[in-house]
Write a protein that holds these residues in place. Structure first.
Motif, PDB file in Angstrom:
ATOM      1  N   TYR A   7       0.812  -1.215   0.000  1.00 41.28           N
ATOM      2  CA  TYR A   7       0.000   0.000   0.000  1.00 41.28           C
ATOM      3  C   TYR A   7       0.849   1.271   0.000  1.00 41.28           C
ATOM      4  CZ  TYR A   7      -3.615  -3.377   0.834  1.00 41.28           C
ATOM      5  OH  TYR A   7      -4.448  -4.449   0.699  1.00 41.28           O
ATOM      6  N   TRP A   8       2.079   1.182   0.543  1.00 39.29           N
ATOM      7  CA  TRP A   8       2.949   2.361   0.552  1.00 39.29           C
ATOM      8  C   TRP A   8       3.323   2.761  -0.868  1.00 39.29           C
ATOM      9  CZ3 TRP A   8       2.711   5.358   4.393  1.00 39.29           C
ATOM     10  CH2 TRP A   8       2.491   4.845   5.674  1.00 39.29           C
ATOM     11  N   HIS A   9       3.310   1.797  -1.799  1.00 40.68           N
ATOM     12  CA  HIS A   9       3.647   2.122  -3.188  1.00 40.68           C
ATOM     13  C   HIS A   9       2.546   2.941  -3.849  1.00 40.68           C
ATOM     14  CE1 HIS A   9       7.365   0.034  -3.423  1.00 40.68           C
ATOM     15  NE2 HIS A   9       6.838  -1.076  -2.971  1.00 40.68           N
ATOM     16  N   LEU A  10       1.396   2.988  -3.206  1.00 40.57           N
ATOM     17  CA  LEU A  10       0.280   3.778  -3.743  1.00 40.57           C
ATOM     18  C   LEU A  10       0.553   5.270  -3.627  1.00 40.57           C
ATOM     19  CD1 LEU A  10      -3.121   2.345  -2.537  1.00 40.57           C
ATOM     20  CD2 LEU A  10      -2.486   2.961  -4.847  1.00 40.57           C
ATOM     21  N   VAL A  14      -0.377   7.945  -6.471  1.00 42.44           N
ATOM     22  CA  VAL A  14      -1.546   8.834  -6.325  1.00 42.44           C
ATOM     23  C   VAL A  14      -1.111  10.295  -6.427  1.00 42.44           C
ATOM     24  CG1 VAL A  14      -3.336   9.593  -4.711  1.00 42.44           C
ATOM     25  CG2 VAL A  14      -2.885   7.165  -4.995  1.00 42.44           C
ATOM     26  N   LEU A  15       0.013  10.603  -5.783  1.00 40.65           N
ATOM     27  CA  LEU A  15       0.524  11.971  -5.806  1.00 40.65           C
ATOM     28  C   LEU A  15       0.867  12.394  -7.241  1.00 40.65           C
ATOM     29  CD1 LEU A  15       1.368  14.271  -3.820  1.00 40.65           C
ATOM     30  CD2 LEU A  15       3.683  13.382  -3.997  1.00 40.65           C
ATOM     31  N   ALA A  16       1.589  11.512  -7.944  1.00 44.08           N
ATOM     32  CA  ALA A  16       2.024  11.851  -9.308  1.00 44.08           C
ATOM     33  C   ALA A  16       0.829  11.979 -10.248  1.00 44.08           C
ATOM     34  CB  ALA A  16       2.986  10.786  -9.812  1.00 44.08           C
ATOM     35  N   VAL A  17      -0.088  11.029 -10.166  1.00 49.22           N
ATOM     36  CA  VAL A  17      -1.255  11.055 -11.054  1.00 49.22           C
ATOM     37  C   VAL A  17      -2.082  12.316 -10.800  1.00 49.22           C
ATOM     38  CG1 VAL A  17      -3.451   9.897 -11.553  1.00 49.22           C
ATOM     39  CG2 VAL A  17      -1.371   8.547 -11.382  1.00 49.22           C
TER      40      VAL A  17
ATOM     41  N   HIS B 157      10.200 -12.989 -11.047  1.00 53.67           N
ATOM     42  CA  HIS B 157       8.779 -12.983 -10.667  1.00 53.67           C
ATOM     43  C   HIS B 157       8.532 -13.915  -9.488  1.00 53.67           C
ATOM     44  CE1 HIS B 157       6.574 -10.459 -13.541  1.00 53.67           C
ATOM     45  NE2 HIS B 157       7.612 -10.667 -14.319  1.00 53.67           N
ATOM     46  N   ARG B 158       9.222 -15.064  -9.500  1.00 54.53           N
ATOM     47  CA  ARG B 158       9.056 -15.993  -8.381  1.00 54.53           C
ATOM     48  C   ARG B 158       9.617 -15.392  -7.099  1.00 54.53           C
ATOM     49  NH1 ARG B 158       9.338 -20.131 -12.282  1.00 54.53           N
ATOM     50  NH2 ARG B 158      11.585 -19.913 -12.536  1.00 54.53           N
ATOM     51  N   LYS B 159      10.747 -14.687  -7.227  1.00 53.78           N
ATOM     52  CA  LYS B 159      11.426 -14.143  -6.051  1.00 53.78           C
ATOM     53  C   LYS B 159      10.685 -12.936  -5.476  1.00 53.78           C
ATOM     54  CE  LYS B 159      16.040 -12.611  -4.637  1.00 53.78           C
ATOM     55  NZ  LYS B 159      17.331 -12.123  -5.151  1.00 53.78           N
ATOM     56  N   TYR B 160      10.264 -12.019  -6.332  1.00 47.88           N
ATOM     57  CA  TYR B 160       9.683 -10.762  -5.838  1.00 47.88           C
ATOM     58  C   TYR B 160       8.158 -10.699  -5.930  1.00 47.88           C
ATOM     59  CZ  TYR B 160      14.514  -9.232  -5.881  1.00 47.88           C
ATOM     60  OH  TYR B 160      15.848  -9.128  -5.645  1.00 47.88           O
ATOM     61  N   GLY B 161       7.571 -11.661  -6.609  1.00 51.02           N
ATOM     62  CA  GLY B 161       6.105 -11.751  -6.672  1.00 51.02           C
ATOM     63  C   GLY B 161       5.433 -10.479  -7.157  1.00 51.02           C
ATOM     64  N   VAL B 162       4.522  -9.982  -6.319  1.00 48.07           N
ATOM     65  CA  VAL B 162       3.662  -8.866  -6.735  1.00 48.07           C
ATOM     66  C   VAL B 162       4.458  -7.563  -6.956  1.00 48.07           C
ATOM     67  CG1 VAL B 162       2.987  -8.002  -4.453  1.00 48.07           C
ATOM     68  CG2 VAL B 162       1.347  -7.951  -6.319  1.00 48.07           C
ATOM     69  N   THR B 163       5.636  -7.476  -6.364  1.00 49.80           N
ATOM     70  CA  THR B 163       6.456  -6.263  -6.542  1.00 49.80           C
ATOM     71  C   THR B 163       6.761  -6.031  -8.017  1.00 49.80           C
ATOM     72  OG1 THR B 163       7.474  -6.758  -4.448  1.00 49.80           O
ATOM     73  CG2 THR B 163       8.556  -5.097  -5.745  1.00 49.80           C
ATOM     74  N   MET B 164       6.963  -7.109  -8.756  1.00 52.63           N
ATOM     75  CA  MET B 164       7.254  -6.971 -10.188  1.00 52.63           C
ATOM     76  C   MET B 164       6.066  -6.339 -10.922  1.00 52.63           C
ATOM     77  SD  MET B 164      10.319  -8.015 -10.758  1.00 52.63           S
ATOM     78  CE  MET B 164      10.560  -8.461 -12.461  1.00 52.63           C
TER      79      MET B 164
END
Lengths: 110, 211
Positions: A7-10, A14-17, B157-164
């Motif tokens: 969620y921190w990546h949001l 959000v700010l940029a958009v 993708h296997r290592k970082y999952g959703v981060t990718m």
């Protein structure tokens, strides 16, 4: 990455958009600033509502009607509150929701 | 394109749009809207490079075949020059690019399947066979530093999952945001200062406030 850190990546997104959208719509910096804040609030509100709805759905998967009923009750209470607090000085309020009479005058349509 | 609206001088809108695509913000700087241009550049480059870094520099590439239809590149390419090296693979220009800019040899390089690695080994008159990793090492030794394997990307993708995926979304949004910036450079903002002042004066006259 733990699930909650996603969620921190949001935040930067959000700010940029919000900033880019506001800055491409306006040229005045004060306007851009306030519109950026508006869009941040709007996007977070939308995402927050979706989040709450999904959490509720997961929590009440079997008894889905409970949050549905609660949501309906809240919506109804909000409508009643608005009705009570709305100023009654508009033409609609004076005529109790009925369109004001036109005294037989017909305006020509273009 | 019609005359620029209001008093904002858009100079040559077509050129401004092209510059805005190539380097986000450059179109605005060309038009004299420097602060806006700089902020657009910081925002869009920031999103694009942060996303690329988050995805270990393996989220922007162009594959358009049965192995993978990389639709996300259609959005990523909106970021302009910084996303163009990915298109070098489609033009078979990767070896030349790697020779000219060795440190960026594998920047946005298309990940190759086992079959493609074998074909490349054949073309470079090298012994083929073995695992993808072995062939990649061999190709690197023989100067093909740009070679990236699909296995390598799958491992990430296997290592970082959703981060990718989040990383890819950052780069996608950077490209899409630049489309708005290009439009702003070409046609100007939807609401000009003069329009806004007029609107506000009209609203004040009617007794309303600022929305």
């Amino acid at each position: 990455m733990t699930p909650h850190t996603i969620y921190w990546h949001l935040a930067p997104l959000v700010l940029a958009v919000s900033f880019v959208y506001a800055a491409t719509r306006h040229e005045d910096w004060t306007r851009i600033f306030w519109r950026t804040l508006f869009w941040i609030r709007y996007i977070l509100g939308f995402l927050g509502s979706a989040f709450v709805a999904l959490v509720l759905l997961e929590y009440f998967w079997e008894d889905w009607w409970k949050p549905a009923l609660a949501a309906f009750a809240i919506w109804l209470a909000w409508k009643i509150y608005l009705r009570q607090t709305q100023p009654r000085n508009g033409p609609e309020a004076q005529t109790n929701g009925v369109a004001a009479p036109t005294d037989g005058k017909v305006t020509a349509k273009n | 394109m019609s005359d620029p609206p209001g008093k904002l001088d858009l100079k040559n809108p077509g050129l401004a749009a092209l510059l805005a695509w190539l380097v986000p913000g450059l179109g605005h700087i060309y038009q004299g809207r420097t602060l806006k241009g700089v902020l657009f550049a910081i925002t869009i480059f920031g999103l694009f490079f942060f996303g690329s870094w988050l995805g270990s520099w393996r989220v922007v590439y162009l594959r358009w075949d049965n192995e993978e239809w990389r639709f996300s590149y259609l959005a990523q390419v909106g970021a302009g020059l910084v996303a163009l090296p990915a298109a070098l693979d489609a033009l078979d220009a990767r070896p030349a690019f790697a020779r000219i800019v060795p440190p960026l040899a594998d920047y946005q390089s298309k990940p190759l399947s086992l079959r493609e690695l074998e074909l490349l080994c054949e073309r470079m008159q090298m012994p083929r066979g073995g695992s993808a990793e072995e062939m990649q090492e061999l190709l690197h030794v023989h100067g093909a530093k740009w070679v990236v394997t699909l296995e390598e990307v799958d491992d990430l993708h296997r290592k970082y999952g959703v981060t990718m995926h989040i990383a890819a979304i950052y780069t996608l949004i950077a490209g899409l945001m630049n489309v708005l910036v290009i439009y702003d450079a070409a046609a100007g903002p939807a609401h000009l200062r003069e329009d806004e002042a007029e609107d506000e004066a009209k609203r004040a006259k009617e007794g309303g406030g600022v929305p």
